[in-house]
Motif scaffolding. Structure first.
Motif, PDB file in Angstrom:
ATOM      1  N   ASP A 153     -10.900 -36.369  10.667  1.00 16.25           N
ATOM      2  CA  ASP A 153     -11.709 -36.229  11.877  1.00 16.25           C
ATOM      3  C   ASP A 153     -12.869 -35.278  11.579  1.00 16.25           C
ATOM      4  OD1 ASP A 153     -11.781 -36.339  15.080  1.00 16.25           O
ATOM      5  OD2 ASP A 153     -12.199 -34.294  14.406  1.00 16.25           O
ATOM      6  N   PRO A 154     -14.108 -35.676  11.895  1.00 10.26           N
ATOM      7  CA  PRO A 154     -15.270 -34.856  11.489  1.00 10.26           C
ATOM      8  C   PRO A 154     -15.194 -33.404  11.953  1.00 10.26           C
ATOM      9  CG  PRO A 154     -15.995 -36.997  12.259  1.00 10.26           C
ATOM     10  CD  PRO A 154     -14.536 -36.921  12.550  1.00 10.26           C
ATOM     11  N   SER A 155     -14.885 -33.200  13.225  1.00  6.66           N
ATOM     12  CA  SER A 155     -14.857 -31.832  13.751  1.00  6.66           C
ATOM     13  C   SER A 155     -13.691 -31.043  13.179  1.00  6.66           C
ATOM     14  CB  SER A 155     -14.783 -31.856  15.272  1.00  6.66           C
ATOM     15  OG  SER A 155     -15.929 -32.444  15.822  1.00  6.66           O
ATOM     16  N   PHE A 156     -12.507 -31.657  13.188  1.00  5.93           N
ATOM     17  CA  PHE A 156     -11.329 -30.953  12.685  1.00  5.93           C
ATOM     18  C   PHE A 156     -11.456 -30.716  11.176  1.00  5.93           C
ATOM     19  CE2 PHE A 156      -6.711 -31.016  11.397  1.00  5.93           C
ATOM     20  CZ  PHE A 156      -6.432 -29.748  11.894  1.00  5.93           C
ATOM     21  N   GLY A 157     -11.988 -31.704  10.452  1.00  8.69           N
ATOM     22  CA  GLY A 157     -12.169 -31.539   9.013  1.00  8.69           C
ATOM     23  C   GLY A 157     -13.108 -30.393   8.686  1.00  8.69           C
ATOM     24  N   SER A 158     -14.218 -30.301   9.416  1.00  9.65           N
ATOM     25  CA  SER A 158     -15.172 -29.198   9.186  1.00  9.65           C
ATOM     26  C   SER A 158     -14.535 -27.854   9.533  1.00  9.65           C
ATOM     27  CB  SER A 158     -16.432 -29.419  10.026  1.00  9.65           C
ATOM     28  OG  SER A 158     -17.100 -30.587   9.618  1.00  9.65           O
ATOM     29  N   TRP A 159     -13.788 -27.849  10.604  1.00 10.96           N
ATOM     30  CA  TRP A 159     -13.101 -26.623  11.028  1.00 10.96           C
ATOM     31  C   TRP A 159     -12.118 -26.179   9.953  1.00 10.96           C
ATOM     32  CZ3 TRP A 159      -9.292 -26.489  15.797  1.00 10.96           C
ATOM     33  CH2 TRP A 159      -8.903 -25.166  16.016  1.00 10.96           C
TER      34      TRP A 159
END
Length: 863
Positions: A710-716
């Protein structure tokens, strides 16, 4: 049509732009604000000079229009309640402001030309006349019945619950936005003027303008909420709208929540990440920085203050005091639509009286309803429901003397009348379930500050304190800025009832403290402050426009511009081939993935044709050819084993092999890789916790990938992993870096830039000179290290390379000075160079570089 002689005299825009303007130019130019002649008298003797204008674009012009019955002529006046008129107070003095928008009037086609000329001359307004059928599909069909509910978190599950997506309505929306672009073009000086577009009716207008004028100075402000990505992604035209936003230089939102949702959509749907620098949020979009502005709009203080001192207002206040004598008045001012929460407010009022018998006959909720902005079943249902609930409450708790707990005041209600109601109200209740901003609490607070005229009408003495109470929904844009308000969840009827009770029973001192806190903020953050701040940020966002070259890319609503360095240009065969032929000491550095092998190809093994091409380049004794890749040495050795003279630098330069027969060398002293035992369990933990992530282990490095997460979770998670690894590897000889969808741990001193330095130094030490031809091609961030190293060598060396070609793949911001569009173009260019080597004359003695364990020697060979 515009006479040719006019075109010769005007220098406002390029000749191409006249084709866009069409036959409306004569009318626009004759009276165009911001255009003056050098002699100052408006004659034809002087040269044209321009001053930057502000072109304010909105769905409707800030005008009121009506047809005079006696003369049958149109009459116009400015709408002083319009935000778009009020915002000009924030612009620099003597700034010319031109307004572009529709008229809320049905002007006949035969009258439109004369009305246009009159409005431009008298009001500096440019009307966009829309045919009624087009207007109906655009405004009622797409904007109000489809976009507006979705932006307020209401998904149309069935036709009965709201309008479903209709392609014909979308086409109408597109056509109207294009009409607006045509009208803006008539009055725009693209080199000087600033264009400020407002609200969701015109979200793809920036694409049409950017396509025509690549360097246009363009801002957009969204006055509605921007929904979360889960809601927004249901739009079939989501990408087109996002790209419309991104064709602006500055995008404004009322709250951080709205901006955060927009940035999340850009990340999840377009793969764009934002970053904050010195307080400014920016999105990098094809070389341009799209700035994000977060600032809630304010009210026009002067308008409210002028009404407060009017005698007419005082008379209204006296009449209302008499009407609601000895009653505690709570006030609601809302548009008649489904999101204003009027029925929830009435239910809370009924519950308040149910639970507090002593308040019956003492408290009145006055509800002013502004006319609905569109018609439809949803509006009719809302109106029916709120009247049913109001009647139920009034019938149950009404009393002697005609007492009604809920009093309707049906609009339209003038601003003066609203100020009179604000003045007598002990509390204002703004109970919307979703609203972009809502300025009712601001106007209420400023009114409750009073004036000598109002104080006399209200019977206030010099010792009476100013007081106000605001009950505000958590789901509207003004809520974050009203820190002294009673915030409520409008769906929680008990909470709203308790808030009403608290507002009634609150001490005067507490009311005064809350009032003073709000008034201080509201009076200092008025509409002029808002527009001034936005205008200054728009100028800052556009200041580098002429320091870059702009290239148009894409078709239709997918259009965008690519901003490049002025010296950045396409590498043509006609440029590189002559340099290749006249040089004799060449260094060729080639990345692999994304450069010679397409990124989308699943089978990464080089083809026989590619191997043959590399061998032809390597067979030229004047060439030293190297593959510089982030891949491990084992697959590279296997793939290129048949290329005897090809050099390979693997794992970003940690391993280097000069040719097929030489051993692998490390770029740094042998290091203890014991740090992997520390990093691996940490990476494993984040891999287990992050679905879609995986670990790539190399001999010298470890890489955590999250492109499938997931883009947001991965970046986090990547940020957390970076901090975690930096903490546990503090004393290890490694660096931890975060790249695009990766976190990498590798030995210190390893990069592709070091490879360039090492190869150049080896050639110089062997021959006493540097190469006279350098070609370096790559496509990603790691290759930028090579380009940077080349630039530094050119800057510090007293003897610069004779011919240097640092080339990136794709038109994108880069430290390279050249680009090639894609992998096939790279192969094609290498084919030209190989063909030039093939044609070298037989029998000529040339110097060849051969390397064994990093040492260079000369050989004289006969060809």
């Amino acid at each position: 049509m515009l006479p040719e002689s006019w075109k010769d005299q005007l220098s406002l825009v390029s000749a191409d732009d006249y084709q866009i303007m069409g036959n409306r130019i004569p009318n626009a130019v004759t009276k165009l604000p911001g255009l003056e002649t050098g002699d100052g008298d408006g004659g034809n003797g002087g040269a044209w000079v321009t001053k930057p204008k502000r072109i304010v674009v909105s769905n409707q012009l800030p005008l009121r229009a009506h047809r005079d019955i006696s003369s049958n002529k149109w009459c116009f006046e400015f709408d002083n309640d319009s935000l778009y008129l009020q915002l000009k107070d924030g612009f620099p003095p003597e700034t010319e402001v031109v307004y572009v928008g529709s008229l809320n009037a049905d002007v006949l086609p035969s009258e439109q030309e004369d009305v246009s000329q009159y409005l431009l001359e008298k009001f500096q307004c440019v009307p966009t006349f829309l045919p009624s059928d087009l207007l109906n599909k655009y405004y009622h069909g797409f904007c109000k019945h489809y976009l507006w509910p979705i932006f307020h978190y209401l998904l149309p599950m069935t036709q009965a619950q709201g309008s479903l997506f209709d392609r014909s309505n979308w086409k109408a929306y597109t056509k109207v936005n294009k009409i607006f672009a045509d009208k803006i073009s008539e009055v725009l000086n693209p080199d000087e003027d600033y264009v400020w577009i407002h609200d969701y009716h015109l979200m793809i207008l920036p694409t049409f303008l950017r396509k025509r004028f690549h360097r246009i100075k363009l801002g957009f402000f969204l006055h509605s909420p921007f929904p979360s990505s889960e809601i927004y992604r249901t739009l079939p035209v989501r990408d087109e709208i996002l790209k419309g936003f991104l064709n602006c230089d500055l995008i404004g939102f009322h709250t951080f929540d709205y901006a955060r949702h927009f940035l999340s959509c850009c990340s999840r749907m377009l793969g764009l990440d934002y970053e904050s620098k010195r307080g400014y949020i920016g999105l990098e979009y094809f070389g341009r920085t799209v700035s994000i502005k977060i600032l809630p709009v304010g009210i026009h203080m002067g308008q409210i203050e002028s009404i407060k001192v009017a005698e007419e207002t005082a008379e209204k206040v006296k009449g209302l005091r008499e009407r609601f004598k000895e009653k505690i008045v709570m006030l609601g001012v809302d548009d008649l639509d489904m999101f204003k929460g009027i029925s929830l407010k009435f239910w809370a009022m009924g519950q308040l009286l149910e639970q507090n018998k002593e308040l019956r006959g003492e408290v009145v909720l006055v509800q002013i309803t502004n006319p609905a902005r569109s018609s439809g079943k949803d509006v009719q249902d809302v109106e029916t429901q709120i009247h049913l609930i109001a009647d139920e409450v009034n019938n149950k708790f009404g009393g002697p003397g005609g007492y009604k707990p809920i009093v309707f005041v049906n609009g339209p209600v003038s601003t003066l009348d609203k100020v009179a109601y604000y003045a007598i109200s002990e509390c204002v209740v703004v109970n919307a379930v979703r609203d972009g901003m809502n300025l009712v609490p601001y106007k209420y607070t400023v009114t409750r500050q009073g004036s000598p005229v109002l104080d006399e009408a209200l019977g206030f003495g010099p010792d009476d304190v100013r007081k106000s109470v605001i009950i505000v929904s958590e789901f509207i844009g003004c809520s974050p800025s009203l820190s002294g308000a009673i915030r409520v969840n409008p769906w929680n009827i008990d909470a709203v009832t308790d808030a009403m009770s608290s507002a009634i029973t609150m001490s005067d001192r507490e009311k005064n403290l809350r009032h003073q806190k709000h008034h201080k903020y509201i009076s200092s953050h008025d509409v002029a402050y808002w527009s001034r701040s936005y205008d200054q940020d728009l100028q800052r966002a556009c200041k580098d426009h002429y320091n870059k070259r702009f290239w148009g890319v894409g078709l239709g609503l997918g259009f965008r511009v690519v901003a490049l360095d002025p010296n950045f240009r396409k590498l043509g065969v006609e440029t590189i081939l002559p340099a290749y032929k006249r040089t004799s000491s060449r260094l060729i550095l080639l990345d692999y993935d994304g450069t010679m092998m397409d990124q989308d190809t699943l089978d990464k093994k080089p083809s026989d044709d590619l191997i043959s091409l590399l061998n032809r380049l390597c067979d030229d004794p004047n060439n030293l050819v190297f593959i510089v890749s982030g891949r491990g040495k084992d697959p590279l050795s296997k793939w290129f084993g048949s290329s005897a003279n090809l050099g390979i630098s693997a794992e970003h330069g940690y391993f280097t092999r000069w040719n097929c027969d030489s051993p692998w060398e490390t770029s740094v002293l042998p290091t203890d890789l014991g740090w992997k035992k520390i990093a691996e369990p940490v990476m494993n933990h984040y891999t287990e916790a992050t679905d879609g992530s995986f670990i790539e282990e190399k001999e010298s490095a470890m890489v955590w990938h999250h492109q499938e997460a997931d883009p947001s979770f991965g970046s986090w998670q990547a940020k957390e992993l970076l901090d975690h690894l930096e903490s546990v590897l503090t004393n290890e000889p490694v660096v931890v870096k975060r790249g695009q969808h990766i976190v990498e741990v590798k030995p210190q001193g390893v990069s592709k830039g070091k490879v360039v330095e090492h190869l150049i130094a080896t050639m110089r030490n062997s021959k006493g000179k540097r190469p006279d031809f350098l070609l370096c091609i790559g496509d990603d961030r790691s290759d930028e290290d090579m380009f940077d190293s080349i630039v530094k060598h050119q800057d510090v060396s007293p003897i610069a390379f004779a011919e240097v070609f640092a080339c990136t793949v794709g038109q994108k911001p880069s430290k390279a000075k050249y680009y090639l569009d894609d992998t096939p173009m790279v192969i094609n260019m290498l084919e030209w160079l190989a063909s030039a080597s093939d044609k070298s004359k037989d029998g000529e003695q040339q110097t060849k570089f051969s390397f064994q364990q990093g040492h260079c020697r000369d050989e004289i060979i006969d060809l």
